[in-house]
Design a protein around this motif. Structure first.
Motif, mmCIF file in Angstrom:
data_model
loop_
_atom_site.group_PDB
_atom_site.id
_atom_site.type_symbol
_atom_site.label_atom_id
_atom_site.label_comp_id
_atom_site.label_asym_id
_atom_site.label_seq_id
_atom_site.Cartn_x
_atom_site.Cartn_y
_atom_site.Cartn_z
ATOM 1 N N TYR A 192 8.642 -3.536 -2.641
ATOM 2 C CA TYR A 192 8.132 -3.797 -3.979
ATOM 3 C C TYR A 192 8.780 -2.782 -4.907
ATOM 4 C CZ TYR A 192 4.257 -6.342 -1.705
ATOM 5 O OH TYR A 192 3.501 -7.212 -0.976
ATOM 6 N N LYS B 159 3.705 -3.301 -14.025
ATOM 7 C CA LYS B 159 3.002 -3.566 -12.775
ATOM 8 C C LYS B 159 3.966 -3.622 -11.603
ATOM 9 C CE LYS B 159 2.959 -8.585 -13.489
ATOM 10 N NZ LYS B 159 2.089 -9.768 -13.679
ATOM 11 N N MET C 71 10.320 2.842 -9.387
ATOM 12 C CA MET C 71 9.784 3.334 -8.125
ATOM 13 C C MET C 71 9.841 2.173 -7.146
ATOM 14 S SD MET C 71 8.293 6.080 -6.792
ATOM 15 C CE MET C 71 6.905 6.961 -7.420
ATOM 16 N N PHE D 212 8.688 0.806 -3.492
ATOM 17 C CA PHE D 212 7.710 1.006 -2.428
ATOM 18 C C PHE D 212 8.035 0.110 -1.237
ATOM 19 C CE2 PHE D 212 4.702 3.657 -4.566
ATOM 20 C CZ PHE D 212 4.715 3.275 -5.900
ATOM 21 N N PRO E 79 5.039 6.271 0.257
ATOM 22 C CA PRO E 79 4.843 7.056 -0.969
ATOM 23 C C PRO E 79 5.797 6.683 -2.091
ATOM 24 C CG PRO E 79 6.003 8.346 0.660
ATOM 25 C CD PRO E 79 5.626 7.076 1.337
ATOM 26 N N HIS F 230 -6.992 -8.106 -2.957
ATOM 27 C CA HIS F 230 -6.919 -6.711 -2.520
ATOM 28 C C HIS F 230 -7.235 -5.794 -3.690
ATOM 29 C CE1 HIS F 230 -4.442 -7.680 1.186
ATOM 30 N NE2 HIS F 230 -4.310 -8.785 0.464
ATOM 31 N N LEU G 285 -6.459 -1.869 -4.670
ATOM 32 C CA LEU G 285 -5.577 -0.768 -4.300
ATOM 33 C C LEU G 285 -5.803 0.380 -5.270
ATOM 34 C CD1 LEU G 285 -2.489 -3.122 -4.169
ATOM 35 C CD2 LEU G 285 -3.583 -2.180 -2.149
ATOM 36 N N GLN H 12 -3.805 3.649 -6.966
ATOM 37 C CA GLN H 12 -2.519 4.321 -7.153
ATOM 38 C C GLN H 12 -2.773 5.704 -7.717
ATOM 39 O OE1 GLN H 12 0.512 2.400 -9.640
ATOM 40 N NE2 GLN H 12 2.091 3.391 -8.427
ATOM 41 N N GLY I 38 0.505 10.676 -8.534
ATOM 42 C CA GLY I 38 1.869 10.881 -8.034
ATOM 43 C C GLY I 38 2.605 9.587 -7.736
ATOM 44 N N GLY I 39 1.906 8.462 -7.764
ATOM 45 C CA GLY I 39 2.552 7.167 -7.567
ATOM 46 C C GLY I 39 2.185 6.446 -6.296
ATOM 47 N N GLY I 40 1.692 7.175 -5.278
ATOM 48 C CA GLY I 40 1.403 6.542 -3.999
ATOM 49 C C GLY I 40 0.303 5.497 -4.111
ATOM 50 N N ILE I 41 0.397 4.447 -3.292
ATOM 51 C CA ILE I 41 -0.551 3.333 -3.324
ATOM 52 C C ILE I 41 -1.316 3.293 -2.009
ATOM 53 C CG2 ILE I 41 -0.777 0.823 -3.425
ATOM 54 C CD1 ILE I 41 1.764 0.780 -5.134
ATOM 55 N N SER J 3 -4.420 1.164 0.066
ATOM 56 C CA SER J 3 -5.249 -0.038 0.115
ATOM 57 C C SER J 3 -6.709 0.364 0.286
ATOM 58 C CB SER J 3 -4.808 -0.912 1.281
ATOM 59 O OG SER J 3 -5.606 -2.059 1.368
ATOM 60 N N ILE K 196 -5.818 -1.132 -8.856
ATOM 61 C CA ILE K 196 -5.026 -2.346 -9.001
ATOM 62 C C ILE K 196 -5.628 -3.469 -8.172
ATOM 63 C CG2 ILE K 196 -2.738 -3.378 -8.685
ATOM 64 C CD1 ILE K 196 -1.572 -0.529 -8.811
ATOM 65 N N LEU L 181 2.197 -9.880 -2.091
ATOM 66 C CA LEU L 181 1.112 -9.574 -3.010
ATOM 67 C C LEU L 181 1.571 -9.781 -4.451
ATOM 68 C CD1 LEU L 181 -0.410 -6.320 -1.450
ATOM 69 C CD2 LEU L 181 -1.299 -8.658 -1.335
ATOM 70 N N PHE M 170 0.498 -8.636 -8.164
ATOM 71 C CA PHE M 170 -0.262 -7.505 -8.670
ATOM 72 C C PHE M 170 -0.759 -7.720 -10.081
ATOM 73 C CE2 PHE M 170 0.446 -4.001 -5.620
ATOM 74 C CZ PHE M 170 1.327 -4.624 -4.766
ATOM 75 N N GLY M 171 -1.940 -7.162 -10.372
ATOM 76 C CA GLY M 171 -2.401 -6.999 -11.743
ATOM 77 C C GLY M 171 -1.791 -5.749 -12.347
ATOM 78 N N THR M 172 -2.079 -5.541 -13.617
ATOM 79 C CA THR M 172 -1.489 -4.414 -14.331
ATOM 80 C C THR M 172 -2.243 -3.113 -14.101
ATOM 81 O OG1 THR M 172 -2.741 -5.072 -16.274
ATOM 82 C CG2 THR M 172 -0.456 -5.807 -16.158
#
Lengths: 115, 110
Positions: free
Chosen positions: A35, A42, A89, A91, A108, B33, B35, B37, B40-43, B45, B86, B98, B100-102
């Motif tokens: 992704y 988004k 970014m 992922f 990450p 789902h 999620l 975030q 730092g950016g990591g996602i 679940s 998210i 997936l 995604f929403g905003t």
């Protein structure tokens, strides 16, 4: 707890160069995904991969992009001839099953900056 | 039109408040789902839902398939809950990808 890892965490490249983003999915997972998230936007699906072939790809995933599972652990995204708009970014994610809904575990991320 | 809409876009609350984040969608889904975030950016679940309600610690997620609506609730909110939340969908015939929403940016003030 097992986790998805990605390298590098940040990649800076010149426009027109090729980059390879690397991911190590969770070891017993069978489905892999890339992704991307452009800053302030988004998350968008790029590609899913199963059994050594692409399962589904988005319209974003054109001939500039390719994915590979070169060995039993790594999953790579190659971007040829990078453009400024590829800055985002990226992922990687993995899941145990596909076709049926399943929790996806995200790495990450790799922040790609194209200058 | 976006297939998935979240509200609010931004939410600021005091520590301890009960938080509700909403997700509405306009398509058939096989699962939804939630999620998280991190800054730092990591996602990460949090939940996968196809019906009813799920609870994990202070987090509760519900879904109403008929109304095409889901909510994420946080009880006794804490500054460490500050993140972007998210909503993402498995579309009914969309395989495993997936959509995604905003996201909703949540800030909890001590």
């Amino acid at each position: 707890e097992p986790e998805v890892t990605q390298t590098p965490s940040h990649q800076v490249t010149q426009m027109g160069q090729e980059v390879i983003l690397r991911c190590v999915p969770i070891s017993n997972h069978l489905y892999f995904y890339w992704y991307r998230q452009i800053l302030g936007q988004k998350v968008e699906f790029l590609v899913s991969f199963y059994n050594n072939e692409i399962s589904e790809k988005s319209e974003i995933f054109d001939d500039q992009f390719s994915v590979e599972r070169p060995d039993g652990s790594n999953f790579t995204l190659k971007i040829r001839s990078t453009k400024l708009e590829d800055s985002a970014m990226y992922f990687c994610a993995s899941s145990t099953t596909g076709g049926l809904p399943d929790t996806q575990y995200f790495g990450p991320g790799t922040r790609l900056t194209v200058l | 039109k976006n297939e998935v809409e979240q509200s609010p876009q931004n939410l600021t609350a005091q520590e301890g408040e009960f938080i509700t984040i909403n997700c509405s969608y306009s398509v058939g889904i096989s699962a939804l789902h939630w999620l998280q975030q991190h800054p730092g950016g990591g996602i990460v679940s949090l939940f996968m839902l196809s019906s009813g309600k799920k609870k994990h610690g202070r987090l509760i997620a519900t879904i109403n398939i008929q109304e095409k609506h889901s909510s994420l609730h946080i009880t006794a909110s804490h500054p460490r809950d500050s993140a972007v939340y998210i909503c993402a969908l498995n579309l009914l015939y969309g395989n495993e990808k997936l959509t995604f929403g905003t996201g909703t940016r949540l800030t909890i003030i001590p």
